[in-house]
Scaffold this motif. Structure first.
Motif, PDB file in Angstrom:
ATOM      1  N   MET A  83      42.826  74.376  87.770  1.00 50.90           N
ATOM      2  CA  MET A  83      41.716  73.889  88.590  1.00 50.90           C
ATOM      3  C   MET A  83      40.644  73.259  87.718  1.00 50.90           C
ATOM      4  N   PHE A  99      37.619  81.266  81.625  1.00 54.83           N
ATOM      5  CA  PHE A  99      38.244  80.465  82.682  1.00 54.83           C
ATOM      6  C   PHE A  99      39.141  79.404  82.054  1.00 54.83           C
ATOM      7  N   LEU A 141      42.532  80.595  81.006  1.00 54.97           N
ATOM      8  CA  LEU A 141      43.488  80.707  82.104  1.00 54.97           C
ATOM      9  C   LEU A 141      44.091  79.355  82.470  1.00 54.97           C
ATOM     10  N   HIS A 169      42.159  76.466  83.136  1.00 56.27           N
ATOM     11  CA  HIS A 169      41.270  75.673  83.980  1.00 56.27           C
ATOM     12  C   HIS A 169      40.235  74.935  83.125  1.00 56.27           C
ATOM     13  N   THR A 213      36.099  73.296  83.099  1.00 60.12           N
ATOM     14  CA  THR A 213      34.782  73.312  83.729  1.00 60.12           C
ATOM     15  C   THR A 213      33.905  72.200  83.168  1.00 60.12           C
ATOM     16  N   ALA A 240      36.682  86.113  85.013  1.00 60.11           N
ATOM     17  CA  ALA A 240      37.388  84.841  85.202  1.00 60.11           C
ATOM     18  C   ALA A 240      38.612  85.050  86.084  1.00 60.11           C
ATOM     19  N   ALA A 241      39.307  86.161  85.882  1.00 58.04           N
ATOM     20  CA  ALA A 241      40.469  86.462  86.715  1.00 58.04           C
ATOM     21  C   ALA A 241      40.056  86.707  88.162  1.00 58.04           C
ATOM     22  N   GLU A 248      39.269  83.344  89.646  1.00 57.06           N
ATOM     23  CA  GLU A 248      40.510  82.611  89.894  1.00 57.06           C
ATOM     24  C   GLU A 248      41.151  83.062  91.210  1.00 57.06           C
ATOM     25  N   VAL A 249      41.178  84.361  91.453  1.00 55.93           N
ATOM     26  CA  VAL A 249      41.758  84.887  92.682  1.00 55.93           C
ATOM     27  C   VAL A 249      40.970  84.404  93.898  1.00 55.93           C
ATOM     28  N   LEU A 277      39.087  81.735  94.214  1.00 57.91           N
ATOM     29  CA  LEU A 277      39.259  80.307  94.420  1.00 57.91           C
ATOM     30  C   LEU A 277      40.663  79.984  94.937  1.00 57.91           C
ATOM     31  N   SER A 278      41.647  80.707  94.443  1.00 55.61           N
ATOM     32  CA  SER A 278      43.019  80.469  94.891  1.00 55.61           C
ATOM     33  C   SER A 278      43.170  80.767  96.372  1.00 55.61           C
TER      34      SER A 278
END
Length: 353
Positions: free
Chosen positions: A1, A29, A32, A34, A36, A341-342, A345-346, A348-349
């Protein structure tokens, strides 16, 4: 992302708690997979105290004028998956209009929820939130949990809210060796009038009563009439890379929570996680929910009075070391930037499904 953020600051930690949090979160982030892009207005007081070298995991866009940077902001958002506006972004209203006009996931992150809600309760305007409140955003994140989440729904119309608490980067915050004789107690924080009474009770008065011990304050914006004593030393701006050295300079460190934050609870300052990651024993005032982040007596010392602080300072080095070690273990297992960050991520997913 790809995440595009319009925020307060990531380039300077002077006088704000946003920058260090963003650096760690953006780096994690990025780890992972992604990317920014962070837009920050280039203001003199941050430019004069800039302590960022490289924004790992992302790109920083410093701009002087919103109209001048608007074409670049539009271009970055056109290729983004997520657009975010944060509290205290100086161009929050214009950025909100821009983000809401793009067919991507739209977020607002309130890193100052207790301040936001207290201003609304006092009938004051909140400069970083527009007339439609937070209802147009797909998700509203809050640095504060508990009742603050209900407040964002009821007072500002947030449709979906979730806490995203502070965190720490253990690669940057870890135990360090003291550079000289250790102080009895340290305190790191920007001056705030609404915690001055507590700071005098829990820091200044203990310093008066222990005139032969050294006490250290680090932070910005302290007024000339602050009640300094001869054994209190001042470190005006503790840059982010100097935090481990600062925490190592004392046997323990004090946390004092702003009134609005303490009233709502579930408001762990990033300083708590940083100090714990450095293995420094923490002496803290109490607020609802503190025990969900740190176990009292095992990982943190809770104080309410001057006498409580004085008693804490009498603890042995071995006892303080055990508390500091337990806090470090707990933070590294639950509250690092990688954990946050994890979590992000969840969240946003799920929105992108």
């Amino acid at each position: 992302m790809k995440l595009v953020i319009f925020g307060l600051s990531v380039s300077s930690s002077w006088g704000n708690g946003h920058a260090v949090l963003w650096r760690a979160l953006i780096r994690a982030f990025g780890a992972l997979g992604h990317h920014t892009v962070f837009f920050e207005r280039d203001v003199p007081y941050y430019a004069q105290n800039r302590d960022l070298t490289i924004l790992e995991g992302g790109r920083l866009v410093l701009y002087q004028d919103w109209k001048a940077v608007l074409p670049e902001a539009k271009l970055e958002l056109a290729g983004a998956d997520v657009g975010m506006v944060t509290s205290y972004c100086p161009d929050a209203l214009a950025a909100t209009e821009l983000v809401l006009g793009v067919p991507i996931v739209r977020l607002f992150y309130d890193l100052d929820t207790p301040v936001t809600l207290s201003q609304l309760a006092a009938g004051q305007a909140v400069a970083y939130i527009g007339p439609d409140g937070l209802s147009p955003f797909d998700l509203v994140l809050s640095y504060t949990g508990g009742a603050a989440l209900t407040g964002l729904r009821h007072r500002l119309g947030a449709k979906r809210v979730a806490p995203l608490y502070g965190s720490v980067d253990p690669d940057h915050h870890r135990p360090a060796l003291p550079g000289g004789p250790r102080a009895a107690l340290s305190y790191l924080g920007t001056y705030a009038s609404d915690r001055q009474a507590a700071l005098e009770k829990l820091f200044v008065e203990p310093a008066r009563r222990r005139p032969h011990d050294i006490f250290i304050i680090g932070g910005a914006q302290y007024p000339a009439d602050f009640p300094w004593t001869g054994n209190v030393f001042f470190w005006r701006h503790v840059a982010a890379h100097e935090h481990p050295k600062f925490y190592a300079s004392a046997r323990s460190t004090l946390n004092v929570t702003r009134q609005a934050m303490a009233a709502l609870g579930w408001c762990p300052s990033g300083r708590l996680f940083e100090a714990a990651a450095c293995g420094t024993p923490i002496v803290s005032d109490w607020w609802e929910g503190l025990d969900e982040f740190f176990a009292p007596e095992r990982e943190i010392i809770v104080v309410r009075t001057t006498e409580d602080v004085l008693t804490a300072l009498e603890r042995s080095d071995a006892e303080l070391s055990r508390i500091g070690a337990a806090a470090r273990e707990g933070v590294l297992s639950r509250h690092t930037a990688a954990h946050r960050a994890a979590e992000l991520e969840v969240l946003l997913s799920r929105l992108k499904e």
